[in-house]
Design a protein around this motif. Sequence first.
Motif, PDB file in Angstrom:
ATOM      1  N   ALA C  17       0.845  -1.190   0.000  1.00  0.00           N
ATOM      2  CA  ALA C  17       0.000   0.000   0.000  1.00  0.00           C
ATOM      3  C   ALA C  17       0.880   1.240   0.000  1.00  0.00           C
ATOM      4  O   ALA C  17       0.517   2.273  -0.554  1.00  0.00           O
ATOM      5  CB  ALA C  17      -0.918  -0.003   1.214  1.00  0.00           C
ATOM      6  N   SER C  37      -7.448   6.393  -6.637  1.00  0.00           N
ATOM      7  CA  SER C  37      -8.004   5.459  -5.655  1.00  0.00           C
ATOM      8  C   SER C  37      -7.042   4.304  -5.438  1.00  0.00           C
ATOM      9  O   SER C  37      -6.509   3.742  -6.378  1.00  0.00           O
ATOM     10  CB  SER C  37      -9.352   4.943  -6.189  1.00  0.00           C
ATOM     11  OG  SER C  37      -9.857   3.967  -5.336  1.00  0.00           O
ATOM     12  N   ALA C  39      -4.161   4.526  -3.948  1.00  0.00           N
ATOM     13  CA  ALA C  39      -2.762   4.949  -4.033  1.00  0.00           C
ATOM     14  C   ALA C  39      -2.036   4.788  -2.701  1.00  0.00           C
ATOM     15  O   ALA C  39      -0.815   4.687  -2.669  1.00  0.00           O
ATOM     16  CB  ALA C  39      -2.692   6.405  -4.491  1.00  0.00           C
ATOM     17  N   SER C  42      -5.019   6.884   2.430  1.00  0.00           N
ATOM     18  CA  SER C  42      -5.605   6.534   3.721  1.00  0.00           C
ATOM     19  C   SER C  42      -4.625   5.718   4.553  1.00  0.00           C
ATOM     20  O   SER C  42      -4.558   5.860   5.779  1.00  0.00           O
ATOM     21  CB  SER C  42      -6.896   5.735   3.524  1.00  0.00           C
ATOM     22  OG  SER C  42      -7.848   6.512   2.844  1.00  0.00           O
ATOM     23  N   THR C  43      -3.864   4.876   3.884  1.00  0.00           N
ATOM     24  CA  THR C  43      -2.892   4.067   4.616  1.00  0.00           C
ATOM     25  C   THR C  43      -1.881   4.956   5.318  1.00  0.00           C
ATOM     26  O   THR C  43      -1.556   4.743   6.495  1.00  0.00           O
ATOM     27  CB  THR C  43      -2.179   3.105   3.645  1.00  0.00           C
ATOM     28  OG1 THR C  43      -3.159   2.281   3.020  1.00  0.00           O
ATOM     29  CG2 THR C  43      -1.175   2.242   4.378  1.00  0.00           C
ATOM     30  N   ARG C  46      -3.452   6.507   8.226  1.00  0.00           N
ATOM     31  CA  ARG C  46      -3.647   5.524   9.286  1.00  0.00           C
ATOM     32  C   ARG C  46      -2.356   5.296  10.068  1.00  0.00           C
ATOM     33  O   ARG C  46      -2.370   5.111  11.286  1.00  0.00           O
ATOM     34  CB  ARG C  46      -4.150   4.213   8.680  1.00  0.00           C
ATOM     35  CG  ARG C  46      -5.056   3.485   9.611  1.00  0.00           C
ATOM     36  CD  ARG C  46      -6.024   2.499   8.991  1.00  0.00           C
ATOM     37  NE  ARG C  46      -5.586   1.847   7.799  1.00  0.00           N
ATOM     38  CZ  ARG C  46      -6.308   1.798   6.676  1.00  0.00           C
ATOM     39  NH1 ARG C  46      -7.493   2.365   6.633  1.00  0.00           N
ATOM     40  NH2 ARG C  46      -5.866   1.166   5.619  1.00  0.00           N
ATOM     41  N   GLN C  86     -12.624   9.091   6.542  1.00  0.00           N
ATOM     42  CA  GLN C  86     -13.255   9.039   5.222  1.00  0.00           C
ATOM     43  C   GLN C  86     -14.722   8.614   5.360  1.00  0.00           C
ATOM     44  O   GLN C  86     -15.584   9.074   4.621  1.00  0.00           O
ATOM     45  CB  GLN C  86     -12.485   8.057   4.331  1.00  0.00           C
ATOM     46  CG  GLN C  86     -12.808   8.187   2.849  1.00  0.00           C
ATOM     47  CD  GLN C  86     -11.768   7.512   1.956  1.00  0.00           C
ATOM     48  OE1 GLN C  86     -10.832   6.890   2.427  1.00  0.00           O
ATOM     49  NE2 GLN C  86     -11.942   7.651   0.653  1.00  0.00           N
ATOM     50  N   GLU C 163     -10.283  12.844   2.858  1.00  0.00           N
ATOM     51  CA  GLU C 163     -11.384  13.171   1.949  1.00  0.00           C
ATOM     52  C   GLU C 163     -12.470  13.985   2.665  1.00  0.00           C
ATOM     53  O   GLU C 163     -13.632  13.604   2.667  1.00  0.00           O
ATOM     54  CB  GLU C 163     -11.985  11.865   1.444  1.00  0.00           C
ATOM     55  CG  GLU C 163     -12.579  11.926   0.074  1.00  0.00           C
ATOM     56  CD  GLU C 163     -11.506  11.964  -1.006  1.00  0.00           C
ATOM     57  OE1 GLU C 163     -11.556  12.902  -1.802  1.00  0.00           O
ATOM     58  OE2 GLU C 163     -10.646  11.069  -1.031  1.00  0.00           O
TER      59      GLU C 163
ATOM     60  N   ARG D 136     -13.002  -3.650   4.810  1.00  0.00           N
ATOM     61  CA  ARG D 136     -12.060  -2.793   5.544  1.00  0.00           C
ATOM     62  C   ARG D 136     -10.655  -2.898   4.969  1.00  0.00           C
ATOM     63  O   ARG D 136      -9.791  -2.102   5.317  1.00  0.00           O
ATOM     64  CB  ARG D 136     -12.067  -3.149   7.024  1.00  0.00           C
ATOM     65  CG  ARG D 136     -11.561  -4.524   7.319  1.00  0.00           C
ATOM     66  CD  ARG D 136     -11.447  -4.860   8.771  1.00  0.00           C
ATOM     67  NE  ARG D 136     -11.129  -6.276   8.887  1.00  0.00           N
ATOM     68  CZ  ARG D 136     -12.015  -7.247   8.761  1.00  0.00           C
ATOM     69  NH1 ARG D 136     -13.291  -6.961   8.551  1.00  0.00           N
ATOM     70  NH2 ARG D 136     -11.653  -8.514   8.830  1.00  0.00           N
ATOM     71  N   LEU D 138     -10.135  -2.543   1.857  1.00  0.00           N
ATOM     72  CA  LEU D 138     -10.187  -1.816   0.595  1.00  0.00           C
ATOM     73  C   LEU D 138     -10.067  -0.325   0.845  1.00  0.00           C
ATOM     74  O   LEU D 138     -10.438   0.176   1.894  1.00  0.00           O
ATOM     75  CB  LEU D 138     -11.515  -2.101  -0.108  1.00  0.00           C
ATOM     76  CG  LEU D 138     -11.791  -3.543  -0.505  1.00  0.00           C
ATOM     77  CD1 LEU D 138     -13.138  -3.616  -1.207  1.00  0.00           C
ATOM     78  CD2 LEU D 138     -10.692  -4.081  -1.397  1.00  0.00           C
ATOM     79  N   SER D 139      -9.572   0.380  -0.165  1.00  0.00           N
ATOM     80  CA  SER D 139      -9.547   1.838  -0.062  1.00  0.00           C
ATOM     81  C   SER D 139     -10.964   2.353  -0.249  1.00  0.00           C
ATOM     82  O   SER D 139     -11.863   1.619  -0.683  1.00  0.00           O
ATOM     83  CB  SER D 139      -8.640   2.414  -1.139  1.00  0.00           C
ATOM     84  OG  SER D 139      -9.282   2.402  -2.390  1.00  0.00           O
ATOM     85  N   GLY D 141     -12.211   4.332  -2.417  1.00  0.00           N
ATOM     86  CA  GLY D 141     -12.672   4.263  -3.803  1.00  0.00           C
ATOM     87  C   GLY D 141     -13.043   2.842  -4.195  1.00  0.00           C
ATOM     88  O   GLY D 141     -14.023   2.616  -4.926  1.00  0.00           O
ATOM     89  N   GLU D 142     -12.278   1.886  -3.707  1.00  0.00           N
ATOM     90  CA  GLU D 142     -12.573   0.485  -4.019  1.00  0.00           C
ATOM     91  C   GLU D 142     -13.908   0.079  -3.408  1.00  0.00           C
ATOM     92  O   GLU D 142     -14.726  -0.606  -4.038  1.00  0.00           O
ATOM     93  CB  GLU D 142     -11.434  -0.408  -3.509  1.00  0.00           C
ATOM     94  CG  GLU D 142     -10.169  -0.286  -4.349  1.00  0.00           C
ATOM     95  CD  GLU D 142      -8.906  -0.805  -3.681  1.00  0.00           C
ATOM     96  OE1 GLU D 142      -7.903  -0.994  -4.369  1.00  0.00           O
ATOM     97  OE2 GLU D 142      -8.928  -1.005  -2.441  1.00  0.00           O
TER      98      GLU D 142
END
Lengths: 296, 296, 219, 219
Positions: C17, C37, C39, C42-43, C46, C86, C163, D136, D138-139, D141-142
């Motif tokens: 990720a 999306s 990319a 969010s990771t 986190r 998000q 987001e 959970r 998934l991003s 967008g996914e």
Amino acid sequence: MRALTYFVTEAAGSLWRGRRAASLAILTIGAGLFVLGFFLIVNTNLQRLAARWGETAEFAIYLRDDVSAEQVESLSRLVHDSGVAARVDQVSKDQALERFRQDFPDLGATAERLNRNPFPASLDVRLRPGASRAEEAAEALAGTLAGSPGVADVRYDRRWLARLNGVVRFVRTVGLIIVGMLALAAALTVANVVRLAAHARRDEIEIMQLVGAPLTYIRGPLVLEGVMQGGAGAVVAIAALGALSALLRARYGGAISQVLGMESLTFLPVELSGILLLGGMLLGCIGGLMVARGVR
Amino acid sequence: MRALTYFVTEAAGSLWRGRRAASLAILTIGAGLFVLGFFLIVNTNLQRLAARWGETAEFAIYLRDDVSAEQVESLSRLVHDSGVAARVDQVSKDQALERFRQDFPDLGATAERLNRNPFPASLDVRLRPGASRAEEAAEALAGTLAGSPGVADVRYDRRWLARLNGVVRFVRTVGLIIVGMLALAAALTVANVVRLAAHARRDEIEIMQLVGAPLTYIRGPLVLEGVMQGGAGAVVAIAALGALSALLRARYGGAISQVLGMESLTFLPVELSGILLLGGMLLGCIGGLMVARGVR
Amino acid sequence: MIEARGVSKLYGRGVYALQDLTLRIDKGEFVFLTGPSGAGKSTLLRLLLRQDVPSEGEMIVGGRNLAALTGRQVQSYRRSLGFVFQDFKLLQAKTVLENVAFVPRVLGLAVAQQQRRTFQVLKWVGLQHRMNAYPRELSGGEQQRIAIARALVNDPVIILADEPTGNLDPDLSLEIMNLLREVNARGTTVLIATHDRELIRRVGRRSLTLDHGRIVEVS
Amino acid sequence: MIEARGVSKLYGRGVYALQDLTLRIDKGEFVFLTGPSGAGKSTLLRLLLRQDVPSEGEMIVGGRNLAALTGRQVQSYRRSLGFVFQDFKLLQAKTVLENVAFVPRVLGLAVAQQQRRTFQVLKWVGLQHRMNAYPRELSGGEQQRIAIARALVNDPVIILADEPTGNLDPDLSLEIMNLLREVNARGTTVLIATHDRELIRRVGRRSLTLDHGRIVEVS
Ligand SMILES: Nc1ncnc2c1ncn2[C@@H]1O[C@H](COP(=O)(O)OP(=O)(O)OP(=O)(O)O)[C@@H](O)[C@H]1O
Ligand SMILES: Nc1ncnc2c1ncn2[C@@H]1O[C@H](COP(=O)(O)OP(=O)(O)OP(=O)(O)O)[C@@H](O)[C@H]1O
Ligand SMILES: [Mg+2]
Ligand SMILES: [Mg+2]
């Protein structure tokens, strides 16, 4: 202080929001504790009953019609010296007849028609309750007396006493098992219920973790919720037991006492209420902790 | 068919996903049903015990030493005609002495030293079990006999029988209340647990509603989950009861039988297992329905 | 303030990720994180929230290596952050007011302080008139603004927003950005993940573009 | 196909989410619904899903007044719709594949048919390689694309989508729109609520602009 206020308002609020689930839970816990308490009451009464019956166990020495006053006197002394007797009553032939008339009032007429008094005089020995090795001592006494002059027969409620003791032992064992299982079931129920609450609050818990709330703030309300539910369940159980006791006392109190020969049955002693309440809260606490521990 | 497959896989899947909560639930139900079953076993045995003891209740007619054979004969006939007796045994003075020696073996020596046999001959009447109005009839007989020639005394285990019947009645009442409350508690527990399951699946249920899934598809798995949990709980309870029975039988079987005078205690009859299993599933079904009904 | 040194995040089965990511954000900066999306935006956020630790490399915030924090230190670290999720993560059983006040409350702040801050941030996001509504009674955009208010309520040192304008119309998005710029002007570091290139252009701050877990553009 | 006649939706305390709304969407149309946050877009879609009924006026779909449907009729009506929720509503305990297959499954379709359609739509949204992942993992967008796949799996007559590209970057958004245009080309009516004016411009279809519960612009 601020934390405590938070715990209480959170737990109370959570209970109120989930009041349907909470009442179901409280009822469940209440039912469990009710059975527990009910069983404890029954057990207590059975034990008291057994003790009473043990006390009233009799040892009757039937006297020959030709017995002399000195013989009666020496028999009486023999009994007293043995140490197993709480009381010795002398019953004359006339008293025996009278007692028969009272015991069998319907047969009064028959008794009137008797041409001579068929009932023997006797010494009625009430055994001392709880004397150690009372059974063996009574047996020994019975043997001695049976061979003494002036004695027609010795009657000792031996078989019945053994049976009674057997029943009491049985009930006590059974009671331990039932009480243990019920406590387990109640604890599991509470855990289940608190789990439900924790589940309902898992979003909340997640956010608390993500904003860095102290662990105590996360776990406190869960544990308190368990304690509150357990306590409420106990109150329900106590109220139900109280109501049932009042009902039973009013309806059957007299009859039961007569039949079972107890002046007063114990219904809902204060200590039992206290135990149930504390027990319920403890169970709730355990259930709450079980769930709270899962929240890292 | 497709629907059924769906129900089963969904319910099983849901149980598996929530296996920790499910095992807690099954244990809780199991504990409840265990206590229920255990109580039923105890109750059955107590009732059987009471019946047995009732059978062995005795009615002893002590005969005067100067009684004649004809008098014995007519007394015997009187007892037979009354219809309350199952059996009448004639016990001579020698047999009575012998019986005393057996009952009190430690006192054998004392008995040897007796210069004359102090024990009266008797007619031992074993009452017919379950004869209607047996108690009253026995009382009437006792009255009649007491006045008959040749009779020294009549002994009738009346007080004990009344007490026994009192205990049995008491236990039966208590049993009904306990069983009722336990069934209620078990049903509430199951409802709680299924509620938990429904709660865990509320997102699923919402989506099902929003995509227009038939109501049966929404409710079916919930009900089935309840039934499965109830059934599993019952199996746990039956297994625990079986294990306990085996243990008790092995350890105390002999002792209890002796003390209580029962040849065989009933431990876990097949019917009870069946009742528990069906009952568990029914309770689960009710719990499931309670929750499913809430889903419009 | 925020520093990533050769950070990689590997999810099972060889899915990277983030891959050997190195970046540096100074105190008081306002930075956008963008990219397609999946990319890794969010990771990265986190990891900064310390919900997870890097598979390789180090995340350093305020001079502390996040992976080395104890449970208690994680708690106090998180208390210095404001996070907009998000998916909002609003509590459905609580009103708007309670949702926002929840944070100072569980952090044990005094009641007066809780209330003052809560009303203030609700006013900032323009939702004080809806404060007694429940989240499900709000439109998507209104919910998003509550989530933003909640991130601001605790006067954080760093704001991380994933987001935050996904459900807002362009005008409202710009309003929220202006709010965050205000907060930023008072010294708070701001890091925002967004797809909205138009918005980035309009706000005109530094932006890092991620793709497949690597920084592919800095502007 | 879809008709609103003087529809108002009033939430407690005099809050009109929709006010005397009249509109008409023909079979096979592709229409955007736009407007600022809180304009009433989601409310209109919710009425069309029959999650709620209008306070005044009538919603007519396929010639049937939605307010007059019985419970069973609501079920069968909903089966003819595909809905993309603003908050996705994915099941966290199920994998991507199970999430999508869930719909044909609970509608009682044959297993072979379930699988065929599920694989097909997962391929459409480009996520067949993630089908065994959980939401959970998934991003954002996914997850959004999974939600779209789920709306398509049941071959609906009407597709209603609430902000289906809020978490997608512009390129992916256009891809998804192309997919929906394809579906639309096969006769499915499509109604999409979005803030993304750029997207509407690029797709170039009819759009209705709402504000304060009224249609303020048709283009
Ligand atoms: N817990 C997880 N397990 C496995 N894979 C994951 C997990 N979380 C994220 N991923 C994968 O890592 C990649 C990056 O995800 P991330 O959420 O960081 O993307 P993103 O940039 O936020 O995308 P979007 O703009 O769509 O939200 C994605 O391919 C995603 O599927
Ligand atoms: N259940 C409800 N109870 C009370 N008010 C509500 C409820 N649902 C929506 N509203 C209000 O109605 C208005 C319209 O909401 P709606 O969700 O339709 O807006 P929207 O156009 O979808 O906005 P967004 O683009 O932000 O999602 C908003 O002001 C909202 O607060
Ligand atoms: Mg993301
Ligand atoms: Mg909306």
